[in-house]
Design an enzyme around this catalytic site. Structure first.
Site, PDB file in Angstrom:
ATOM      1  N   ASP A   1       2.833  -4.602   8.166  1.00 52.80           N
ATOM      2  CA  ASP A   1       1.659  -3.759   7.968  1.00 52.80           C
ATOM      3  C   ASP A   1       0.441  -4.678   8.096  1.00 52.80           C
ATOM      4  OD1 ASP A   1      -0.564  -2.562   6.874  1.00 52.80           O
ATOM      5  OD2 ASP A   1       0.447  -1.769   5.104  1.00 52.80           O
TER       6      ASP A   1
ATOM      7  N   CYS B   1      -4.813   2.564  -3.616  1.00 56.28           N
ATOM      8  CA  CYS B   1      -3.565   3.075  -2.994  1.00 56.28           C
ATOM      9  C   CYS B   1      -2.445   2.058  -3.140  1.00 56.28           C
ATOM     10  CB  CYS B   1      -3.778   3.425  -1.524  1.00 56.28           C
ATOM     11  SG  CYS B   1      -4.875   4.815  -1.291  1.00 56.28           S
TER      12      CYS B   1
ATOM     13  N   GLN C   1      -4.797  -5.031   6.899  1.00 52.94           N
ATOM     14  CA  GLN C   1      -5.811  -5.972   6.397  1.00 52.94           C
ATOM     15  C   GLN C   1      -5.823  -7.282   7.175  1.00 52.94           C
ATOM     16  OE1 GLN C   1      -8.112  -5.139   4.321  1.00 52.94           O
ATOM     17  NE2 GLN C   1      -7.211  -3.183   3.737  1.00 52.94           N
TER      18      GLN C   1
ATOM     19  N   LYS D   1     -10.633  -0.427  10.272  1.00 55.31           N
ATOM     20  CA  LYS D   1     -10.770  -1.634   9.446  1.00 55.31           C
ATOM     21  C   LYS D   1     -11.063  -2.847  10.332  1.00 55.31           C
ATOM     22  CE  LYS D   1      -7.376   0.083   6.128  1.00 55.31           C
ATOM     23  NZ  LYS D   1      -8.106   0.492   4.937  1.00 55.31           N
TER      24      LYS D   1
ATOM     25  N   HIS E   1       0.869  -1.182   0.000  1.00 54.71           N
ATOM     26  CA  HIS E   1       0.000   0.000   0.000  1.00 54.71           C
ATOM     27  C   HIS E   1       0.907   1.234   0.000  1.00 54.71           C
ATOM     28  CE1 HIS E   1      -2.803   2.962   1.794  1.00 54.71           C
ATOM     29  NE2 HIS E   1      -3.793   2.147   1.470  1.00 54.71           N
TER      30      HIS E   1
END
Ligand SMILES: Cc1ncc(COP(=O)(O)O)c(C=O)c1O
Length: 435
Positions: free
Chosen positions: A229, A393, A232, A255, A152
């Protein structure tokens, strides 16, 4: 509508964090269950353009269960005051609730200590914090930061800024046609100059689940720290930072069924201790004179200014909510739904799934012959179906697959097979309209 994952009652915090057995068989029992996950999300009960809403954009932002909305309301109605500095009751209640939320994040990630949990605005701010604090201190001219081609922009641009500031180099590791990281190439790029590895746990553009344990092992064998990261991954799978062995882990509250404007950075205490503050101001100091200041202990050293108290508390409520579900079983449920969606999408003529990794979670990105993704999104909206279209993104991913944009259907714990059926029927309609 078919009931989705059965939600357990949530009576006490201890009970909430325990996690109890769940199997997808409960789908069949679902109709007998009065309280379901889907019913917990009031926003889903509405029509868009005269059709019942199908929300398939959770990767961009997930919807909020009632308990999160209630936690925010209760906090503002009863307990709001500034934290940490007050002797009065409201300030003490706010401080207690804010710090209790930190404890919930610690449990959610299985960190060793609440000192390792820094509240931030979200994944983006967490990565910028590491780049500007850890990076400025430890990464210099000629050093390399190893990422992947599926990142991302939040895991690209902060490093580019650091590289401009220091003369370091950003090295992307390639992905194959399935959208999987090519591990042999990754290993080749992990060299003597690599000072940090920063990799997405689950790709938001492809759904690929990266082999992060292997990545951490390879990097640590060379003494290189790893940032994951988890924007998600946190909503879709149990995360255990101790088992993963990573040095930093970033995720976003919004999220993960929590409020916007809040997220967390996990950092190993030994690293956080050595890092300079990210921003200066109140809260992050112990003493200030015009000549110098001494910094507060962890994690407050990294939380300058009045924090986002309410949304941290709301995030705590969201994590309680998730903890009351059996996360492993929810992951199984979501996996089944994703497979069901894949089979159904493959039957739409001219549809190409972008990202066919063997391990995927949360979403399918796709293109359709003769239909621009934005047109797909607009037609679907008129059918009451919310998907996301664009580059997500992740422009380098689009370049890698030779497309300008994709349509992306992403799933949350409240989605059911009927949502997929509605999506696929609407895509057939798109073909009729544009074909
Ligand atoms: C993989 C990934 N990383 C980082 C981010 C940035 O998250 P946020 O905008 O919440 O900071 C996102 C958001 O879509 C994402 O999907």
């Amino acid at each position: 509508m078919t009931r989705a994952v059965r939600r357990k009652s949530m009576t006490a915090e201890a009970e909430a964090t325990e996690g109890r057995p769940f199997s997808t068989a409960s789908l069949d029992r679902g109709l007998r269950v009065s309280h379901t996950v889907r019913d917990d999300f009031p926003i889903l009960d509405q029509e868009v353009h005269g059709k019942p809403l199908v929300y398939l954009d959770s990767a961009a932002s997930a919807q909020k269960p009632r308990c999160v909305i209630e936690a925010l309301r209760e906090y503002y109605e009863n307990d709001h005051a500034n934290v940490h500095r007050g002797v009065h009751s409201l300030s003490q209640r706010a401080t207690f609730a804010y710090e209790r939320a930190r404890g919930k994040v610690k449990m959610f990630l299985n960190a060793r200590d609440t000192r390792e949990i820094v509240f931030v605005r979200g994944t983006t701010e967490a990565i910028n914090l590491v780049a500007q604090s850890y990076g400025r201190k430890n990464i210099g001219e000629g050093d390399e930061i190893l990422i992947t081609e599926m990142e991302h922009h939040s895991n690209i641009v902060p490093w580019q800024i650091l590289c401009q500031q220091t003369g370091a180099r950003l090295v992307p590791s390639p992905i194959d046609d399935r959208g999987e990281l090519v591990m042999s190439e990754f290993e080749k790029r992990l060299g003597a100059r690599t000072k940090l590895v920063s990799v997405v746990h689950i790709s938001n553009a492809l759904g690929t689940v990266n082999p992060v344990e292997e990545i951490v092992a390879l990097a640590h064998a060379r003494g290189v720290p790893v940032l994951l990261d988890g924007a998600q991954a946190a909503p879709h799978m149990p995360v255990d930072v101790q088992a993963l062995g990573c040095d930093f882990y970033a995720f976003s509250g919004h999220k993960t069924y929590g409020p916007t404007g809040i997220g967390a950075l996990y950092g190993r205490a030994e690293l956080l201790e050595q890092m300079p503050p990210y921003q200066g101001g109140g809260e992050m100091i112990l003493s200030v004179t015009f000549e110098t200041s001494t910094y507060n202990e962890l994690p407050y050293k990294f939380e300058a200014g009045t924090p986002n108290i309410a949304d941290a508390i709301g995030l705590g409520a969201a994590l309680d909510y998730l903890a009351a579900l059996d996360r492993g079983a929810v992951a199984d449920y979501e996996h089944n739904l994703l497979e069901y969606a894949e089979h159904a999408l493959r039957e739409v003529p001219g549809l190409r799934i972008i990202g066919t990794a063997r391990r995927k979670a949360g979403l399918h990105s796709f293109t359709m012959e003769g239909a621009h993704p934005h047109d797909i999104g607009t037609i679907l909206d008129h059918e009451g179906i919310a998907i996301r279209t664009g580059h997500h993104c992740a422009q380098p991913v689009m370049t890698r697959f030779g497309v300008a944009a994709t349509a992306r259907a992403s799933f949350g714990i409240y989605n059911v097979r009927e949502d997929v059926d509605r999506l696929v029927a609407a895509l057939h309609h798109v073909r009729r309209v544009l074909g």
